[in-house]
Design an enzyme around this catalytic site. Structure first.
Site, PDB file in Angstrom:
ATOM      1  N   TYR A  36     -64.682 -65.147   2.683  1.00 21.56           N
ATOM      2  CA  TYR A  36     -64.831 -64.138   3.719  1.00 21.56           C
ATOM      3  C   TYR A  36     -65.349 -64.773   5.013  1.00 21.56           C
ATOM      4  O   TYR A  36     -66.065 -65.749   4.969  1.00 21.56           O
ATOM      5  CB  TYR A  36     -65.830 -63.052   3.273  1.00 21.56           C
ATOM      6  N   LEU A  62     -60.985 -47.121  -1.059  1.00 22.49           N
ATOM      7  CA  LEU A  62     -60.312 -46.354  -0.010  1.00 22.49           C
ATOM      8  C   LEU A  62     -58.921 -46.920   0.286  1.00 22.49           C
ATOM      9  O   LEU A  62     -58.298 -46.547   1.292  1.00 22.49           O
ATOM     10  CB  LEU A  62     -61.155 -46.333   1.270  1.00 22.49           C
ATOM     11  N   GLY A  68     -58.444 -48.357   3.573  1.00 22.83           N
ATOM     12  CA  GLY A  68     -58.542 -47.350   4.634  1.00 22.83           C
ATOM     13  C   GLY A  68     -57.461 -46.306   4.613  1.00 22.83           C
ATOM     14  O   GLY A  68     -57.550 -45.288   5.311  1.00 22.83           O
ATOM     15  N   LYS A 106     -56.608 -42.396   8.380  1.00 24.91           N
ATOM     16  CA  LYS A 106     -56.465 -42.971   9.725  1.00 24.91           C
ATOM     17  C   LYS A 106     -55.139 -43.696   9.937  1.00 24.91           C
ATOM     18  O   LYS A 106     -54.760 -43.978  11.075  1.00 24.91           O
ATOM     19  CB  LYS A 106     -57.629 -43.905  10.032  1.00 24.91           C
TER      20      LYS A 106
END
Length: 350
Positions: A53, A240, A243, A248
């Site tokens: 990351y 999610l 997203g 969205k």
């Protein structure tokens, strides 16, 4: 905040795990500090990161997230014992990480040392294998005949797994890690590691984190049942769906600064006609019961039998506040039945 046992580790982790992979690209050190402070204030004691990351993963972003967490640990040394830090060694495939080579015992020992340096801590509570050396049915590879089982030399992979366990044991004996776990694995992978650990008196994998959400339910019940009966904690990532379940990205929107706006189109494999249709129906259910789509998805995930702690991430503090609040929501039977009808209509949308 509620807590659960992390497999057979003896650790009690919050039902919310704070994911960190946006720290270093979409989020600054200040953002991360605010998120950690808010999470700890609300009972979260579990933070997940990885050597690869921040995301999107590039040679320039490699290690940045661990460095950000390390800066927070350095500035808050008195809180270190109150936080369970999980990190991961990257599997093969990225040329800037060990030339893209498979995980070996030597790589484990070196990567643990490097992560400890970046994290500015003496120990890592949970050290995980980010993905296996062989191809596995994750990241859009779950469809039949996507890859060939015959390509795996079982004897060679068992030998690799034993070597990895021996290196993890060396790190545990040295006090550099406390427990070890898996990520993006399968029932065969879990059972092989458990078998080798028992046979050779080596550390038992205490957890696994796999993708799991309203749009990706392939682990239930088969893999999750296996985890439950073997005392392996199950940690969903991307609850999610990167997203998509927030609404969205409806109608192929790409709000500026969001993850999908930063990704290459070909890597957004979750964006299908079926997943968009399913997400729209889940959003409608959320609206009708007076919560946000993100809260519906997270509350559902938290209520799935076998889930230990759900890994959430946020680019803005208000998103984190919304997400943590979801774990105080209990969906009633009528709502769960409505969700099930959508799931039955779109059981594998991507």
């Amino acid at each position: 905040m509620k807590y659960a046992k992390l497999g057979n580790s003896g650790l009690q982790v919050s039902r919310v795990c704070l994911g960190s992979m946006t720290w270093g690209v979409q989020n600054t050190q200040q953002d991360a500090d605010q998120q950690i402070h808010y999470a700890l204030e609300h009972g979260v004691n579990f933070i997940d990161t990885a050597e690869m990351y921040a995301i999107p993963a590039t040679p320039d972003t490699y290690g940045k997230t661990e460095q950000i967490i390390g800066h927070w640990i350095s500035a808050n040394a008195h809180k270190r014992q109150d936080v369970i830090i999980a990190s991961k060694i990257a599997g093969p495939g990225m040329h800037w990480v060990r030339d893209g080579q498979p995980i070996t015992g030597e790589a484990v020992i070196k990567s643990v040392e490097d992560s400890l340096t970046r994290l500015q801590t003496d120990y890592i509570d949970l050290y995980q294998l980010h993905w296996p050396n062989r191809v596995s049915p994750h990241f859009g590879k779950q469809w039949p005949n996507t890859f060939t089982f015959d390509e795996v030399d079982v004897s060679a992979h068992r030998a690799q797994m034993l070597e990895i366990l021996q290196a993890l044991n060396e790190c545990i004996v040295a006090g550099k890690i406390r427990h070890c776990g898996l990520s993006d694995e399968t029932p065969w992978g879990i059972s092989t590691y458990l078998e080798l650990a028992q046979k050779h008196s080596l550390p038992k994998m205490v957890s696994i984190q796999n993708e799991f959400s309203l749009l990706c339910q392939k682990d239930w019940p088969y893999l999750i049942e296996h985890c439950h009966h073997n005392d392996v904690a199950y940690l969903p990532w991307s609850p999610l769906a990167t997203g998509l379940l927030t609404g969205k990205y409806a109608n192929n929107a790409r709000p500026q600064g969001t993850r999908w706006s930063l990704m290459q189109p070909k890597s957004i494999y979750r964006n299908t006609e079926f997943s968009q249709s399913a997400a729209a129906q889940y959003c409608e259910i959320a609206q009708q019961i007076g919560i946000t789509p993100a809260q519906l998805a997270l509350a559902w995930c938290n209520q799935v039998q076998g889930v230990t702690s759900t890994i959430i991430g946020a680019t803005h503090l208000h998103q984190l506040q919304e997400n943590i609040a979801a774990f105080d929501i209990e969906l009633d039977e009528q709502t769960l039945q409505r969700i099930n009808k959508v799931t039955q209509q779109f059981p594998a949308p991507y």
